[in-house]
Design a protein around this motif. Structure first.
Motif, PDB file in Angstrom:
ATOM      1  N   MET A 207       0.844  -1.208   0.000  1.00 50.44           N
ATOM      2  CA  MET A 207       0.000   0.000   0.000  1.00 50.44           C
ATOM      3  C   MET A 207       0.865   1.239   0.000  1.00 50.44           C
ATOM      4  O   MET A 207       1.896   1.300   0.662  1.00 50.44           O
ATOM      5  CB  MET A 207      -0.871  -0.015   1.259  1.00 50.44           C
ATOM      6  N   ARG A 208       0.388   2.166  -0.787  1.00 50.28           N
ATOM      7  CA  ARG A 208       1.098   3.438  -0.890  1.00 50.28           C
ATOM      8  C   ARG A 208       0.815   4.236   0.376  1.00 50.28           C
ATOM      9  O   ARG A 208      -0.322   4.301   0.847  1.00 50.28           O
ATOM     10  CB  ARG A 208       0.485   4.169  -2.097  1.00 50.28           C
ATOM     11  N   VAL A 209       1.864   4.789   0.940  1.00 51.79           N
ATOM     12  CA  VAL A 209       1.656   5.644   2.116  1.00 51.79           C
ATOM     13  C   VAL A 209       2.023   7.072   1.756  1.00 51.79           C
ATOM     14  O   VAL A 209       3.097   7.317   1.219  1.00 51.79           O
ATOM     15  CB  VAL A 209       2.513   5.170   3.297  1.00 51.79           C
ATOM     16  N   THR A 210       1.104   7.982   1.984  1.00 54.69           N
ATOM     17  CA  THR A 210       1.359   9.366   1.594  1.00 54.69           C
ATOM     18  C   THR A 210       1.432  10.256   2.825  1.00 54.69           C
ATOM     19  O   THR A 210       1.064   9.847   3.929  1.00 54.69           O
ATOM     20  CB  THR A 210       0.248   9.886   0.676  1.00 54.69           C
ATOM     21  N   ASN A 211       1.911  11.481   2.561  1.00 56.13           N
ATOM     22  CA  ASN A 211       2.048  12.425   3.671  1.00 56.13           C
ATOM     23  C   ASN A 211       0.732  12.711   4.358  1.00 56.13           C
ATOM     24  O   ASN A 211       0.649  12.795   5.596  1.00 56.13           O
ATOM     25  CB  ASN A 211       2.628  13.748   3.169  1.00 56.13           C
ATOM     26  N   SER A 212      -0.341  12.868   3.577  1.00 56.19           N
ATOM     27  CA  SER A 212      -1.622  13.195   4.211  1.00 56.19           C
ATOM     28  C   SER A 212      -2.075  12.047   5.088  1.00 56.19           C
ATOM     29  O   SER A 212      -2.694  12.263   6.128  1.00 56.19           O
ATOM     30  CB  SER A 212      -2.699  13.466   3.183  1.00 56.19           C
ATOM     31  N   MET A 213      -1.743  10.805   4.647  1.00 61.78           N
ATOM     32  CA  MET A 213      -2.117   9.665   5.483  1.00 61.78           C
ATOM     33  C   MET A 213      -1.427   9.768   6.823  1.00 61.78           C
ATOM     34  O   MET A 213      -2.051   9.583   7.876  1.00 61.78           O
ATOM     35  CB  MET A 213      -1.709   8.351   4.809  1.00 61.78           C
ATOM     36  N   LEU A 214      -0.124  10.085   6.747  1.00 61.17           N
ATOM     37  CA  LEU A 214       0.622  10.221   8.001  1.00 61.17           C
ATOM     38  C   LEU A 214       0.010  11.285   8.887  1.00 61.17           C
ATOM     39  O   LEU A 214      -0.252  11.071  10.065  1.00 61.17           O
ATOM     40  CB  LEU A 214       2.074  10.600   7.708  1.00 61.17           C
ATOM     41  N   SER A 215      -0.284  12.443   8.303  1.00 55.67           N
ATOM     42  CA  SER A 215      -0.782  13.528   9.159  1.00 55.67           C
ATOM     43  C   SER A 215      -2.199  13.231   9.629  1.00 55.67           C
ATOM     44  O   SER A 215      -2.564  13.542  10.775  1.00 55.67           O
ATOM     45  CB  SER A 215      -0.680  14.880   8.463  1.00 55.67           C
ATOM     46  N   ASN A 216      -3.021  12.579   8.757  1.00 52.57           N
ATOM     47  CA  ASN A 216      -4.374  12.202   9.213  1.00 52.57           C
ATOM     48  C   ASN A 216      -4.310  11.241  10.385  1.00 52.57           C
ATOM     49  O   ASN A 216      -5.015  11.413  11.385  1.00 52.57           O
ATOM     50  CB  ASN A 216      -5.150  11.524   8.089  1.00 52.57           C
TER      51      ASN A 216
END
Lengths: 468, 547
Positions: free
Chosen positions: A1-10
């Motif tokens: 799964m792709r992990v993105t910055n917004s995911m981290l901050s969410n």
């Protein structure tokens, strides 16, 4: 799964938010000391909390009721102790009087003492708790014994049983210097003296036969002589309220109901609406209100659906019968006609006696009079003694009953106190916060919160651009 | 045959490609924090090669950007909309129930219904111990007053909350309309841009974002239907359905509206609650449809829910425990307590009247004067609780010869709004009927003792004792509020999980963009270098060979 910055901050925000929610909940618990603030925090706990609260609250009410009931019963018990003492004194007086030959002055003294003791009994009956007469049933504003004179009219019904018929001897002296006669008298005693114009006097015996009572003065010839009365007739002694029954009737009477109208009551007389079935009458003799003393047990609620009787009734303590006995004995003692020495000497001088013979004749009659009087008084006092004994038995029974009820109430109180502490413990277990635990939880929640802040802040800061 | 300067074209296509890619990357970076933005990618393809005439192969012509495409999983969108409806429903319910919970305020040890009830029956117990004392009687009457007042103020707060929910429904409907208008207008813009077959990425993102909002308000689905023909291949129409009704069909929107209900669904409802309809189509919108979701459902359930559905409306009603349910609960409480206290009996669900053990009934009792009522008229008893519904005088006495039907009618009229303590008792506490018999005496208390039996009667309510009933209201509400909070939280989690999945596919990742940026920067630099080299080559060719 792709992990993105917004995911981290969410994710970081979500976690920080959850940690804050946890801290908020713990803070609420610690600062209110309650596990739950609103039912939805924990519906089960809240439902239980309501249940326990109402238990605790009911318990407090029951304890209030117990202390009210106890106070009332203590007052009653005090009165009982006094009544027992008074009746014992009456017995002592009667014992003395029955065994000795009393001179006129002694008789007067006994009469005065009995009157005094009767008055004391009346005072005991009028004890009150918080302004309420304790012996009056629900009519707590009505003194069992009148404390002031009243002009009211009542139609009173008194019920007598076979054991209420006193079979004794009368003492009759038709002339001032005559020889006293004695004979059999069977009588019952009404609670009040009735004037000669006493209206509506009705006597009905257990078999339904009506007995006609004729108002008679105590001093009328053969007023007390039961043997001279025809069957179905009786004499009402107006001064004393005694009813002399025919000796033909009295053995057959199993019960007797007497109804009469009485207007005007003196202080110290029994209050008919506390003692009897009665009707209040207006000035024309029409019935206004009808009273009876059935079902006057005052019961307090001491736990759910457990009611205990707390009161005792005057009519079963200082009964109207005892009152009537005391009054009549007093009246008898005060009004015993004995010939004086001088009357006798005059009498025998007129009959032609003189000197030593005169003395002899006068002394002989005096001795005879005293002998008759002594027999009658002996009978009367003995009767009074047995009346006192039977009353003591009744009162002891009532007193024991009261004591048992007080004991029971003490047990109830002990149980209520135990219940209270166990309910309070349950309530506290259910809804109170265990501070130590909560503070510990809060500390670890704070640690988690700080860690999430720190880790999150570090992670979201970094991207590849920092290194280009 | 290659043309002259062919190599320039090839090198320059590299420059163009790198530049387009870089501009897409910077668009992505610029929108990295934009809500609902889905990342875009420049689709680069080698441009069509040229063949040599002699058949010795093909020569490449460089690269070109054929499309700027959006990376997005449309399935996740419809999944999101589905769950978002449930989330919206429970967040609305949580908001509503939190208020109701505070209205009932049962955890308050002093002022909750349970506490006032307990206090009322305690004052009755006090009267039993000291019935002759008017102070105690006054206390009992006042405790009855606070009981009635508590019920009334809770009922009024419920009704106010019902009005608020009603207003919120009209606001939600207006919001739905406004979102619909935006979708319709976006549909038009998108169609215009996409006439040539390209994709209006950012506009599509915007439309999805609006759908996200709409799906919180009401259950909404969107489909894009292809009406393409060979003549007109790019005719796609976007259709939005809410609650099964066509709402937006491409450029057109069926406006939603509210109208006042002609007839109340529940006797105790506020007048003129709103129903939802499509005014232009003169068609009503079924707010009780079992599939309705979103805030609208939450609000409708809270406003109209009776807990059982409405008689005659069948499944087309809300069986949620909303305001009408709690008002009915309070009314039934008032009615049952009043009837038990005054008449000493209760009516079970089958309509059978049952005499309560030990309860004489206030109307059957007698006051300190030995009368059943103020005037002393026979066959009339003073009521303890009565009805003040603002129509005509307040009944202060009740006929002792009333038929079962009369009793039923009287207590049917009573509800949580008109339930009061008889004002006659307030005027004159001596009118409290305590004695079972006119002449039993000033301390006679059997009627007041009966109040205690009302509170301890195990079968007064289907739920058991009176206190059980009150606790039941509070725990039912607690459980529903608890459930709503839990659902809101768990559907919130589900939503953020789907959102995360969406971001996983469509979100901008800085590291990725940076890598792409460096790649394209290098592409650009290399292409520029090539231009330079080719320039040198042609310089050599032209200047040195020609001259």
């Amino acid at each position: 799964m792709r992990v993105t910055n917004s995911m981290l901050s969410n994710t970081m925000l979500l976690n920080i938010n959850r940690n804050m929610g946890g801290i908020n909940r713990l803070y609420n618990q610690i600062s209110t000391a309650k596990k739950i603030q609103v039912p939805s925090d924990d519906p089960i706990t809240s439902a239980r909390a309501l249940k326990f609260r109402s238990n605790v609250s009911d318990n407090a009410q029951y304890q209030r009721n117990v202390s009210q009931g106890m106070a009332w019963m203590n007052v009653t018990e005090g009165a009982y102790n006094n009544v027992i003492d008074i009746i014992k004194s009456i017995k002592d007086r009667c014992l003395e009087a029955a065994n000795g030959t009393l001179e006129a002055a002694d008789r007067q003294a006994v009469a005065a003492q009995l009157a005094q003791l009767a008055k004391q009994l009346g005072t005991e009956m009028n004890v009150s708790y918080a302004g309420r007469y304790v012996f009056s049933g629900f009519r707590t504003n009505e003194p069992p014994m009148f404390d002031v004179q009243t002009d009211k009219s009542y139609r009173v019904t008194q019920d007598f049983g076979a054991y209420d018929i006193e079979r004794t001897r009368f003492y009759q002296k038709l002339s001032a210097d005559g020889v006293p006669e004695t004979g059999r008298t069977d009588m019952i005693k009404l609670a009040y003296s009735l004037p000669s114009q006493a209206q509506n006097l009705i006597l009905v015996d257990g078999a339904g036969n009506t007995i006609t009572a004729t108002p008679t003065s105590a001093s009328a010839p053969d007023a007390y002589d039961s043997e001279s009365l025809a069957s179905g007739s009786a004499n009402l002694i107006t001064e004393t309220g005694e009813i002399v029954l025919s000796s033909l009737d009295s053995p057959n009477i199993t019960s007797l109901s007497v109804t009469y109208d009485k207007t005007g009551f003196m202080p110290g007389e029994p209050n008919p609406i506390v003692y009897f079935k009665c009707s209040e009458l207006d000035s024309l003799g029409a019935v206004i209100k009808t009273y009876n003393m059935d079902g006057h047990d005052i019961m307090y609620e001491f736990s759910a659906n457990t009611d205990l009787k707390i009161n005792s009734l005057g009519y079963s303590t200082f009964t109207d019968k005892l009152y009537a006995e005391l009054r009549n004995l007093g009246l008898l003692m005060e009004n015993i006609p004995l010939s004086s020495q001088r009357q006798l000497q005059d009498k025998y001088r007129a009959l032609g006696y003189a000197g030593a013979e005169l003395e002899d004749a006068a002394n002989r009659q005096m001795a005879e009079e005293k002998a008759v009087l002594s027999t009658v008084l002996h009978d009367r006092f003995n009767n009074m003694l047995s009346v006192c004994d039977s009353h003591l038995a009744i009162i002891s029974r009532e007193h024991t009953d009261l004591g048992a009820r007080m004991n029971r109430l003490e047990l109830v109180l002990t149980r209520l106190e135990q219940d209270e502490s166990s309910y309070k413990e349950l309530m506290s277990d259910n809804e109170d916060v265990d501070m130590m635990e909560a503070i510990m939880l809060k500390s670890s929640a704070e640690a988690a919160y700080q860690a999430s802040l720190k880790a999150g802040a570090n992670i979201v800061q970094m991207t590849l651009s920092n290194f280009i | 045959m290659k043309t002259s300067f062919f190599e320039f074209h090839v090198a320059i296509s590299g420059l163009f490609t790198a530049k387009s890619s870089l501009s897409t990357i910077s668009h992505n970076v610029a929108n990295a924090a934009t809500q609902g933005y889905s990342r875009q990618r420049a689709v680069v393809k080698a441009s069509p090669p040229l063949g040599f005439n002699n058949g010795r192969g093909m020569v490449g012509t460089g690269s070109e950007v054929v499309n700027i495409e959006q990376v997005r999983d449309l399935f996740l969108d419809s999944k999101y909309w589905g769950e978002s409806g449930v989330f919206g429903e429970y967040s609305a319910k949580t908001a509503q129930l939190t208020v109701i919970e505070n209205i009932f305020n049962e955890m308050d040890a002093e002022n909750g219904l349970s506490a006032t009830c307990t206090s009322f029956f305690e004052r009755a117990s006090d009267v039993v111990t000291t019935a002759n004392d008017t102070t105690f009687r006054t206390n009992l009457i006042q405790a009855g007053g606070s009981l009635a007042q508590t019920i009334k103020s809770e009922a009024l707060a419920l009704r106010k909350q019902q009005i608020d929910a009603n207003n919120e429904i009209s606001i939600v409907v207006a919001e739905i309309n406004s979102l619909g208008i935006q979708i319709a207008s976006l549909n038009k813009q998108i169609a215009t841009f996409e006439m040539d077959g390209s994709k209006a990425n950012d506009l599509r993102d915007e439309r999805t974002r609006i759908m996200d909002k709409l799906s919180k308000l009401v259950n909404a689905e969107a489909v894009e239907r292809d009406y393409g023909t060979p003549m007109n291949p790019n005719d796609k129409r976007y259709v939005v359905m809410i609650n099964g009704y066509d709402f937006v069909s491409n450029y057109e929107m069926n406006e939603l509206g509210v109208r006042e209900r002609a007839q109340k669904l529940n006797d105790l409802d506020e007048e003129g609650l709103f129903d939802v309809w499509f005014p232009n189509l003169d068609m009503s919108f079924n707010i009780f449809h079992p599939n309705l979701k979103g805030q609208l459902r939450g609000l409708v359930d809270a406003r109209d829910g009776t807990g059982t559905g409405f008689a005659g409306l069948g499944p087309q009603a809300s069986n949620y425990k909303g305001m009408p349910y709690y008002m009915a609960k309070l009314s039934s409480f008032a009615r049952t307590v009043a009837r038990a206290i005054d008449l000493g009996d209760s009516v079970d669900t089958l309509g059978n009247v049952k005499k309560l053990t030990g309860v004489i009934g206030h109307v059957n009792g007698f006051n300190l004067e030995g009368n059943g009522n103020e005037t002393g008229a026979p066959d009339e008893g003073t009521l303890f609780f009565t009805i003040d519904d603002g129509t005509g005088p307040v009944p202060e006495t009740f006929s002792l010869t009333a038929s079962d039907q009369d009793k039923q009618d009287f207590y049917d009229r009573m509800n949580c709004f008109n339930f009061i303590v008889n004002p006659a008792l307030d005027r004159q506490p001596a009118l409290l009927n305590c004695a079972p018999d006119p002449l039993q005496g000033e301390s006679a208390y059997a009627v007041a003792r009966g109040f205690g039996y009302v509170s301890s009667d195990n079968s007064l309510f289907r739920e058991g004792k009176l206190q059980d009933y009150v606790a039941g209201i509070s725990s039912e509400m607690g459980i529903d509020a608890y459930q709503a909070k839990k659902f809101e939280a768990s559907y919130g989690d589900v939503l953020s999980e789907i959102e995360n999945q969406r971001i996983a596919v469509a979100g901008v990742d800085m590291n990725e963009e940076m890598v792409n940026m460096i790649q394209n920067q290098q592409l650009y630099q290399a292409s520029a270098k090539l231009v330079n080299v080719i320039n040198t080559i042609y310089g050599t060719l032209i200047n040195n060979l020609g001259a």
